[in-house]
Scaffold this active site. Structure first.
Site, PDB file in Angstrom:
ATOM      1  N   LEU A 178       0.820  -1.254  -0.114  1.00  0.00           N
ATOM      2  CA  LEU A 178       0.014  -0.044  -0.092  1.00  0.00           C
ATOM      3  C   LEU A 178       0.948   1.440   0.123  1.00  0.00           C
ATOM      4  O   LEU A 178       0.649   2.243  -0.825  1.00  0.00           O
ATOM      5  CB  LEU A 178      -1.008  -0.015   1.201  1.00  0.00           C
ATOM      6  N   TYR A 179       1.781   1.148   0.781  1.00  0.00           N
ATOM      7  CA  TYR A 179       2.570   2.650   0.998  1.00  0.00           C
ATOM      8  C   TYR A 179       3.502   2.748  -0.273  1.00  0.00           C
ATOM      9  O   TYR A 179       3.384   3.797  -0.703  1.00  0.00           O
ATOM     10  CB  TYR A 179       3.601   2.495   2.355  1.00  0.00           C
ATOM     11  N   ARG A 180       3.953   1.704  -0.805  1.00  0.00           N
ATOM     12  CA  ARG A 180       4.605   1.925  -2.140  1.00  0.00           C
ATOM     13  C   ARG A 180       3.814   2.244  -3.306  1.00  0.00           C
ATOM     14  O   ARG A 180       4.115   3.305  -3.967  1.00  0.00           O
ATOM     15  CB  ARG A 180       5.490   0.639  -2.552  1.00  0.00           C
TER      16      ARG A 180
END
Ligand SMILES: CC(C)(COP(=O)(O)OP(=O)(O)OC[C@H]1O[C@@H](n2cnc3c(N)ncnc32)[C@H](O)[C@@H]1OP(=O)(O)O)[C@@H](O)C(=O)NCCC(=O)NCCS
Length: 209
Positions: A178-180
């Site tokens: 998600l963060y990437r």
């Protein structure tokens, strides 16, 4: 069932704290009892400047009468009937400030990796700390984490967002994915917060998202 995204006030969080902590413990697969250790801290966080909390709740479709949507097309109604609906996910954060333990830890980490005082000052001057983000295991993998993150970060005044997440081999879990996907990049890798044996990554990205 249909899923809605709502904002929680500090009073809502206080009232729903046991349920919010249960989502956290289930999502992180922590042992039961971890809730009690975190309760006072989560309440203290609600009093910090810039605190904002968003939640995903689940309601029976016939109960809302408001064109409920399901899955990742989560609705954004915020009526009184939703405020006590069962929680599927929770996310909160607040404005970073020099008196916060987390900021002090991140500054030590930045110094340790040789960041210049100018770079540290630039990073610490204006950021939103994304402190907690958790989705019930049965509701993971449907885009709710991204929807909560987007809602939480919408309209912030800070110039960027920072978070910490446990290091995982190959960045192979949903949090890292998600963060990437949302464009978070490395600030510090393999950092050990005082009192925690696990290595963490500090990630960040400019705002708006
Ligand atoms: C990390 C976490 C918050 C992410 O939330 P999530 O809802 O599971 O994840 P996302 O929002 O990224 O959605 C994930 C999936 O939904 C899919 N998705 C996105 N939009 C979608 C849509 N409109 N419809 C259906 N699926 C969709 C994505 O393709 C993604 O698939 P994949 O993960 O299988 O590659 C959640 O998995 C969690 O609570 N994990 C445990 C606790 C944790 O690690 N918290 C973070 C600690 S720092």
């Amino acid at each position: 069932m249909a899923t809605y995204l709502i904002d929680l006030s500090p009073d809502d969080m206080k009232r729903r704290l046991p349920e919010a902590l249960r989502v956290y413990v289930d999502a992180m697969r922590y042992p039961r009892g971890t809730e009690e250790q975190r309760a006072a801290l989560w309440l203290e966080h609600t009093r910090r400047a810039g605190w904002k909390c968003v939640a995903a709740v689940e309601v029976a479709e016939s109960g809302t009468g408001a064109g409920a949507e399901s899955g990742t097309d989560a609705g954004t109604e915020s009526g009184a009937d939703l405020i006590d609906a069962p929680l599927l996910g929770i996310a909160y954060g607040y404005s970073g400030a020099p008196d916060q333990w987390w900021q002090q830890q991140v500054i030590s980490g930045l110094q340790r990796v040789g960041a210049s005082p100018g770079r540290i000052a630039e990073l610490m001057a204006s950021y939103f700390e994304l402190t907690e983000l958790h989705i019930e295991p049965r509701a993971q993998g449907k885009g709710l984490g991204e929807a909560l993150t987007r809602r939480l970060l919408a309209g912030r005044d800070e110039s960027h967002v920072l978070l910490s997440t446990p290091e995982i081999n190959g960045e192979a879990n949903r949090a890292w994915q998600l963060y990437r996907r949302l464009g978070f990049t490395d600030v510090i890798r393999g950092y050990h917060f005082a009192g925690d044996p696990r290595p963490f990554a500090i990630l960040g990205r400019p705002l708006p998202l």
